[in-house]
Every structure is written in C-alpha cells, then in structure tokens.
Design an enzyme around this catalytic site. Structure first.
Site, PDB file in Angstrom:
ATOM      1  N   ASN A  89       0.821  -1.204   0.000  1.00 16.62           N
ATOM      2  CA  ASN A  89       0.000   0.000   0.000  1.00 16.62           C
ATOM      3  C   ASN A  89       0.859   1.260   0.000  1.00 16.62           C
ATOM      4  O   ASN A  89       1.988   1.282   0.492  1.00 16.62           O
ATOM      5  CB  ASN A  89      -0.994   0.003   1.171  1.00 16.62           C
ATOM      6  CG  ASN A  89      -0.359  -0.256   2.533  1.00 16.62           C
ATOM      7  OD1 ASN A  89       0.644  -0.958   2.654  1.00 16.62           O
ATOM      8  ND2 ASN A  89      -0.957   0.314   3.568  1.00 16.62           N
ATOM      9  N   MET A  90       0.290   2.329  -0.575  1.00 17.08           N
ATOM     10  CA  MET A  90       0.982   3.611  -0.696  1.00 17.08           C
ATOM     11  C   MET A  90       0.040   4.737  -0.290  1.00 17.08           C
ATOM     12  O   MET A  90      -1.115   4.773  -0.714  1.00 17.08           O
ATOM     13  CB  MET A  90       1.445   3.860  -2.140  1.00 17.08           C
ATOM     14  CG  MET A  90       2.404   2.836  -2.697  1.00 17.08           C
ATOM     15  SD  MET A  90       2.897   3.264  -4.389  1.00 17.08           S
ATOM     16  CE  MET A  90       3.995   4.649  -4.069  1.00 17.08           C
ATOM     17  N   GLU A  91       0.561   5.657   0.511  1.00 15.22           N
ATOM     18  CA  GLU A  91      -0.178   6.848   0.914  1.00 15.22           C
ATOM     19  C   GLU A  91       0.688   8.061   0.607  1.00 15.22           C
ATOM     20  O   GLU A  91       1.917   7.986   0.680  1.00 15.22           O
ATOM     21  CB  GLU A  91      -0.514   6.787   2.409  1.00 15.22           C
ATOM     22  CG  GLU A  91      -1.341   5.561   2.780  1.00 15.22           C
ATOM     23  CD  GLU A  91      -1.182   5.128   4.224  1.00 15.22           C
ATOM     24  OE1 GLU A  91      -1.794   4.114   4.603  1.00 15.22           O
ATOM     25  OE2 GLU A  91      -0.430   5.801   4.976  1.00 15.22           O
ATOM     26  N   HIS A 102      -3.981   0.687  -2.718  1.00 12.69           N
ATOM     27  CA  HIS A 102      -4.082  -0.465  -1.829  1.00 12.69           C
ATOM     28  C   HIS A 102      -3.091  -1.543  -2.285  1.00 12.69           C
ATOM     29  O   HIS A 102      -2.692  -1.590  -3.445  1.00 12.69           O
ATOM     30  CB  HIS A 102      -5.501  -1.017  -1.841  1.00 12.69           C
ATOM     31  CG  HIS A 102      -6.528  -0.063  -1.317  1.00 12.69           C
ATOM     32  ND1 HIS A 102      -7.553  -0.444  -0.484  1.00 12.69           N
ATOM     33  CD2 HIS A 102      -6.705   1.273  -1.501  1.00 12.69           C
ATOM     34  CE1 HIS A 102      -8.305   0.593  -0.178  1.00 12.69           C
ATOM     35  NE2 HIS A 102      -7.812   1.652  -0.791  1.00 12.69           N
ATOM     36  N   GLU A 104      -3.344  -4.762  -2.849  1.00 11.87           N
ATOM     37  CA  GLU A 104      -3.794  -5.629  -3.938  1.00 11.87           C
ATOM     38  C   GLU A 104      -3.753  -4.885  -5.271  1.00 11.87           C
ATOM     39  O   GLU A 104      -3.352  -5.444  -6.292  1.00 11.87           O
ATOM     40  CB  GLU A 104      -5.213  -6.136  -3.661  1.00 11.87           C
ATOM     41  CG  GLU A 104      -5.314  -7.037  -2.432  1.00 11.87           C
ATOM     42  CD  GLU A 104      -5.613  -6.265  -1.156  1.00 11.87           C
ATOM     43  OE1 GLU A 104      -6.220  -6.857  -0.252  1.00 11.87           O
ATOM     44  OE2 GLU A 104      -5.247  -5.065  -1.058  1.00 11.87           O
ATOM     45  N   CYS A 129     -10.133  -5.459   1.460  1.00 13.41           N
ATOM     46  CA  CYS A 129     -11.277  -4.594   1.722  1.00 13.41           C
ATOM     47  C   CYS A 129     -12.237  -4.652   0.533  1.00 13.41           C
ATOM     48  O   CYS A 129     -11.923  -5.188  -0.533  1.00 13.41           O
ATOM     49  CB  CYS A 129     -10.818  -3.163   1.971  1.00 13.41           C
ATOM     50  SG  CYS A 129     -10.159  -2.337   0.502  1.00 13.41           S
TER      51      CYS A 129
END
Length: 294
Positions: A89-91, A102, A104, A129
């Site tokens: 995941n990356m933010e 996300h 996946e 999710c």
C-alpha cells in the site's frame, strides 16, 4: 540489498535466505520473481507454492509507503506466466486520501504494467477490503481468482464478493489485463513516447478517456503507469499511481523524479491533469508536462 528488506530478510529460514540473497543483492531489485526464480526458491526452501508466497509476504510488506496510517499491507500477485509480483500500500502526504494505492491494487497493477496476461492467485497478509475486491473483479480472471490469506483456506474472489457487480453487467468484453492498444501515434522525445505508450494500454471502457504517465528519474530510468478503470468507478486506478507504484517497488524515492509527463486527450470526458500535477507537486516534482493525444 535495499535497506527496507533487511529486517524481514533476517527472519526468513536460512535456506530461503541463501537462495534469495543473490536476487535481493541489487539495490533496485524489481520486486518481482520470474517463474524460474520461483521454482528455484521452492526447491531450495522445500516449500510448496502457497507456503513460499506466505513466507515472502513480509518482504512485500516492507515496500509499503504508509506515512499516514503506518499500517503496512503486502501482497503477491501470481501470474499465469508463473512470474510473481510484489505489491504494497501507498499513501501520499500532502495529497488526498483518494490518491491512496491499496496493496492488492499495487500488486495487480505491477503485474499488468509488466505485461502479465492474467492472474491465478493473489496472496495478501490482511483480508481484502471491499474496494480491492471490486478492483479485482475487473480482471480477466474474474471471480475464479484465488485469494490466499494467512491461517485460512484459500477461497475464490467469488466467495469474497457474492452477488458481484462487474464489467459483464455492463456488457464490457475487454477486461483488465486483456491486451489493448488504442493506436495513438508516438511523438516527441523518449519520455513523451513512454507516456503515450502507457496511454495506449489504458483500460477505460466506461469513460473512453485514455491516459498514461511517464516518470523520469535522475539516473535516466523511466517508469510508466496506465489508467485502469473499474465498473464501480471509485476503485479506478489513475495512471500516476501506477507509475509511482512501479518507481517505489523498484527501490526509488519520490525525490529521484526529475521530470513527469501525462498523456491524455484534451477533450476527454475525464481529465487527469489537475490531480496528477497536484499530487506530483505534493511529492516535490514540479517539472510536469502534458501531451495531448490525437
């Protein structure tokens, strides 16, 4: 070896460490394993395919960029070719939460942008999710895609997404990871052509708004991302996220980006320019250009 892998690597079994060490030695290890490498690791470690994927999940999770949540999720997409693709995941601080990638999505986009034709399974360390379940339903593997979670029996996407709504409900025949080429002519310099090539690969059957992004690093390396729409619209992955995902998985940082180009149609129903430029500027890149597809 990239420093992010060191702690997780040290916790692997000795025989798996020995087999992985030459692969991870490159600071810019591409976060993927060829079918041959997967076979070698299985034989050396004495693990079957599922057990090996679970063993490697901590390595994938170290690729996460979670400056907001500090909650690392790792995923491994297993291609029908036998190749495996890491994802995490990356933010993006200074951008919006909607720009998040996300795990996946990361692994699947990684596989797609490397030319994988389909997926057999996705292994992930936390339950997907609803957003990701819907994203996976756009794939040409459909509801038969296998989902593997630690401590649980494998199930298909059909089990995780009952009564699913997807592209087939909208009579869409060409699915994500099917080969596509929208035929836009390559013009300009190498980076511009890379952005146009990425746009040609777009999966955009709902808006008909192709787009692609190309990022050039200071060492000359180029990473591209293609637009990937979803029948439910919101799980759509913008092209910038695809490119940033590849860049990060390959051990580069945002500060390594020296130039970016977005390719899209000026009269498209959906425009990527404002969101792309805003996110890149938040990450410190201000040398951003736009080329119009014609």
């Amino acid at each position: 070896m990239h420093p992010r892998f060191q702690t997780a690597f040290a916790q692997l079994a000795d025989n798996l460490q020995s087999a992985l060490a030459p692969i991870l030695a490159d600071h810019h290890f591409p976060a993927m394993l060829t079918a041959e490498q997967v076979s070698t690791l299985k034989n050396t470690a004495g693990l079957d395919e599922d057990a090996l994927a679970f063993a490697l999940l901590p390595l994938a999770a170290t690729c996460a960029r979670t400056d907001l949540s500090h909650f690392n999720v790792g995923a491994i997409a297993r291609g029908v070719s036998g190749n495996w693709y890491f994802g995490a995941n990356m933010e993006f601080l200074g951008a919006t939460m909607q720009q998040t990638v996300h795990a996946e999505q990361s692994a699947i986009s990684h596989a797609w942008l490397r030319g994988e034709k389909g997926l057999a399974a996705v292994t992930v360390n936390y339950t997907p999710c609803g957003h990701c379940r819907q994203f996976m339903n756009e794939l040409n593997s459909g509801l038969d895609l296998r989902i593997h979670l630690p401590g649980r029996a494998p199930h298909t996407l059909r089990d995780y997404l009952p009564d699913a709504f997807g592209p087939k409900d909208l009579e869409i025949k060409t699915l994500l990871m099917d080969e596509q080429d929208h035929g836009f002519t390559l013009t300009g310099d190498t980076l511009t052509q890379a952005a146009i090539t990425a746009a040609n690969k777009s999966h955009m059957p709902y808006s008909h708004s192709p787009s692609g992004v190309a990022l050039e690093c200071k060492d000359g390396r180029i990473f591209t991302g293609s637009y990937a729409e979803n029948a439910a619209f919101n799980p759509t992955l913008p092209p910038l996220q695809g490119a940033l995902n590849l860049l990060s998985l390959n051990g580069y940082d945002y500060a390594d980006i020296q130039r970016a180009i977005l390719a899209e149609k000026g009269d498209a129903a959906l425009i990527q320019w404002d969101a792309t430029a805003a996110t890149l500027k938040a990450l410190g890149c201000h040398n951003i250009d736009r080329v119009l597809l014609g």
